[in-house]
Design an enzyme around this catalytic site. Structure first.
Site, PDB file in Angstrom:
ATOM      1  N   GLU A  16       0.752  -1.173  -0.060  1.00 18.22           N
ATOM      2  CA  GLU A  16      -0.081  -0.002  -0.056  1.00 18.22           C
ATOM      3  C   GLU A  16       0.875   1.206   0.029  1.00 18.22           C
ATOM      4  O   GLU A  16       2.000   1.202   0.499  1.00 18.22           O
ATOM      5  CB  GLU A  16      -0.560   0.057   1.091  1.00 18.22           C
ATOM      6  CG  GLU A  16      -1.833  -1.079   1.672  1.00 18.22           C
ATOM      7  CD  GLU A  16      -2.337  -0.741   3.002  1.00 18.22           C
ATOM      8  OE1 GLU A  16      -3.287  -1.870   3.192  1.00 18.22           O
ATOM      9  OE2 GLU A  16      -2.050   0.094   3.628  1.00 18.22           O
ATOM     10  N   CYS A  61      -0.591  -2.129  15.018  1.00 17.33           N
ATOM     11  CA  CYS A  61      -0.607  -1.962  13.596  1.00 17.33           C
ATOM     12  C   CYS A  61      -1.070  -3.301  12.904  1.00 17.33           C
ATOM     13  O   CYS A  61      -0.506  -4.280  13.138  1.00 17.33           O
ATOM     14  CB  CYS A  61       0.994  -1.890  13.369  1.00 17.33           C
ATOM     15  SG  CYS A  61       1.402  -1.754  11.528  1.00 17.33           S
ATOM     16  N   CYS A  91       4.568  -4.716  15.772  1.00 21.09           N
ATOM     17  CA  CYS A  91       3.891  -3.863  16.793  1.00 21.09           C
ATOM     18  C   CYS A  91       2.359  -3.918  16.876  1.00 21.09           C
ATOM     19  O   CYS A  91       1.629  -4.471  15.958  1.00 21.09           O
ATOM     20  CB  CYS A  91       4.022  -2.167  16.295  1.00 21.09           C
ATOM     21  SG  CYS A  91       5.805  -1.812  15.865  1.00 21.09           S
ATOM     22  N   CYS A 138      -2.025   2.206   8.002  1.00 25.22           N
ATOM     23  CA  CYS A 138      -0.950   1.238   7.251  1.00 25.22           C
ATOM     24  C   CYS A 138      -1.548  -0.201   7.587  1.00 25.22           C
ATOM     25  O   CYS A 138      -1.500  -0.780   8.528  1.00 25.22           O
ATOM     26  CB  CYS A 138       0.149   1.511   7.804  1.00 25.22           C
ATOM     27  SG  CYS A 138       1.578   0.081   8.059  1.00 25.22           S
ATOM     28  N   CYS A 179       5.649  -6.767   8.106  1.00 26.58           N
ATOM     29  CA  CYS A 179       6.707  -6.254   8.629  1.00 26.58           C
ATOM     30  C   CYS A 179       6.901  -7.327   9.794  1.00 26.58           C
ATOM     31  O   CYS A 179       6.110  -7.880  10.312  1.00 26.58           O
ATOM     32  CB  CYS A 179       6.045  -4.959   9.273  1.00 26.58           C
ATOM     33  SG  CYS A 179       7.239  -4.147  10.191  1.00 26.58           S
ATOM     34  N   CYS A 221       2.940   8.392   1.486  1.00 24.13           N
ATOM     35  CA  CYS A 221       3.556   7.459   2.519  1.00 24.13           C
ATOM     36  C   CYS A 221       3.657   6.232   1.841  1.00 24.13           C
ATOM     37  O   CYS A 221       2.944   5.582   1.434  1.00 24.13           O
ATOM     38  CB  CYS A 221       2.577   7.450   3.641  1.00 24.13           C
ATOM     39  SG  CYS A 221       2.767   6.350   4.888  1.00 24.13           S
TER      40      CYS A 221
HETATM   41 FE1  SF4 Z   1       6.171  -2.527  11.342  1.00 27.03          FE
HETATM   42 FE2  SF4 Z   1       3.745  -1.606  11.575  1.00 27.03          FE
HETATM   43 FE3  SF4 Z   1       5.543  -1.510  13.613  1.00 27.03          FE
HETATM   44 FE4  SF4 Z   1       5.935   0.089  11.311  1.00 27.03          FE
HETATM   45  S1  SF4 Z   1       4.108  -0.071  12.848  1.00 27.03           S
HETATM   46  S2  SF4 Z   1       7.566  -1.185  12.358  1.00 27.03           S
HETATM   47  S3  SF4 Z   1       4.796  -1.332   9.788  1.00 27.03           S
HETATM   48  S4  SF4 Z   1       4.540  -3.391  12.658  1.00 27.03           S
END
Ligand code: SF4
Length: 345
Positions: free
Chosen positions: A91, A118, A115, A335, A111, A104
């Site tokens: 994206e 997220c 997190c 995101c 990833c 962005c």
């Molecule tokens: Fe990865 Fe999401 Fe953490 Fe960014 S916020 S580092 S994309 S897990």
């Protein structure tokens, strides 16, 4: 097949030398790809026909295609979902604010930092993007915006993925992005955001000296940050802040501290007080972002009043603190959300 649009200017010159050609042919191809957005050797009219023919057999271009896009009815921001050659998707989001468009972009499919708040983190790591795929997002969005005579003003590496976890490709993309013969963005307009891979920040600054850095902090105690950002168990808040204090930040530049406000997790005045202590003396500005819950999220957004109280406290204590507009829920703003929707539906 060599992906011709994954090479920096120097690498392209070296590539043509390795083919027994003059290095300036590399410069010509570079200008066609990035200056004119050409994706076929036959359109590169200043190359001899024989060389055009040779290149079609040994080199190709990165395929990236817009699979879907959604325009926010709130603010006109546009979320793009791109399809990559191997069927993976990433994206980008073009955020419209006060006449400027900040794009962005993603650096990875998924990833590995996980997190908690997220959506991309919950997807897990699938693979790194190539430099061509990173830049392809910019080129595709520019092409899309051109129809309405718009253009991208700023770029942030803050989409899917942790840019410093794919540092080599990100560095190449930064070089091409900010080269006058490349995509020609001023360094001032490009920002790399990290969740805090402390061991990679030096290399980023060593190679890309003028880069703008953003750091996703999102908590003021290790207890909370360990929970919502597992990277904190490798590099805790103290490691991170110590690193930021040693960086060669140029005069008049500031590090952006990103702080996603999550209800009942990190949004109290005590948090604001600790935040001020952590950043004291650092050249920073704080970007507050109101959490935008994705599907299945265990967290929720704080009230407007709580957000305002947090921002006011920072401002009253002489901290530059902006409230970044959260993208409309109508376009699966945060995101990873549009990606997740496609992979669930
Ligand atoms: Fe990865 Fe999401 Fe953490 Fe960014 S916020 S580092 S994309 S897990």
């Amino acid at each position: 097949m060599m992906k011709i649009d994954c090479l920096t200017k120097k690498q392209l010159r070296d590539y043509f030398i390795s083919l027994g050609e003059e290095p300036y042919r590399g410069d010509q191809v570079y200008k066609w790809i990035y200056g004119k957005g050409v994706k076929s050797f036959s359109e590169m009219t200043d190359l001899p026909a024989k060389l055009q023919e040779k290149l079609t057999h040994i080199a190709s271009f990165t395929e990236i295609r817009t699979l879907d896009y959604r325009v926010s009815t709130n603010d006109g921001s546009i979320k793009f979902l791109f399809l990559l050659e191997d069927g993976n998707k990433v994206e980008s989001v073009a955020l419209k604010d006060r006449g400027r468009i900040t794009l962005c972009i993603s650096s990875q499919v998924g990833c590995r930092l996980g997190c908690e708040f997220c959506t991309t983190g919950r997807i897990g790591f699938i693979r790194n993007l190539s430099c061509g795929e990173i830049l392809g997002q910019v080129i595709e969005v520019e092409r899309f915006l051109k129809k309405s005579e718009d253009t991208v003003s700023n770029i942030v590496y803050m989409g899917m993925g942790e840019p410093l976890d794919n540092l080599d490709e990100v560095l190449k993309s930064l070089e091409i992005l900010t080269d006058d013969d490349g995509l020609g963005f001023s360094h001032r307009r490009v920002t790399v955001s990290t969740a805090g891979l402390v061991d990679k920040i030096d290399k980023l600054f060593e190679i890309s000296k003028q880069v703008n850095l953003a750091v996703s902090l999102n908590a003021t105690t290790d207890r909370v940050r360990d929970r919502i950002m597992p990277v904190n168990k490798r590099f805790n808040i103290s490691n991170l802040m110590t690193k930021l204090r040693t960086l060669p930040i140029q005069k008049r530049k500031r590090i952006t501290i990103e702080y996603v406000l999550i209800k009942g997790v990190n949004d109290t005045l005590e948090d604001a007080k600790r935040l001020i202590k952590l950043i004291k003396g650092l050249p920073v500005k704080v970007n507050l972002i109101v959490f935008n819950p994705g599907p299945g999220s265990a967290y929720s957004s704080p009230t407007e009043e709580t957000v305002q109280r947090f921002q006011n406290y920072l401002v009253e204590n002489h901290i530059t603190a902006f409230l970044r507009k959260s993208l409309g829920k109508d376009i699966d703003g945060a995101c990873g959300q549009l990606y997740a929707k496609y992979n669930i539906e």
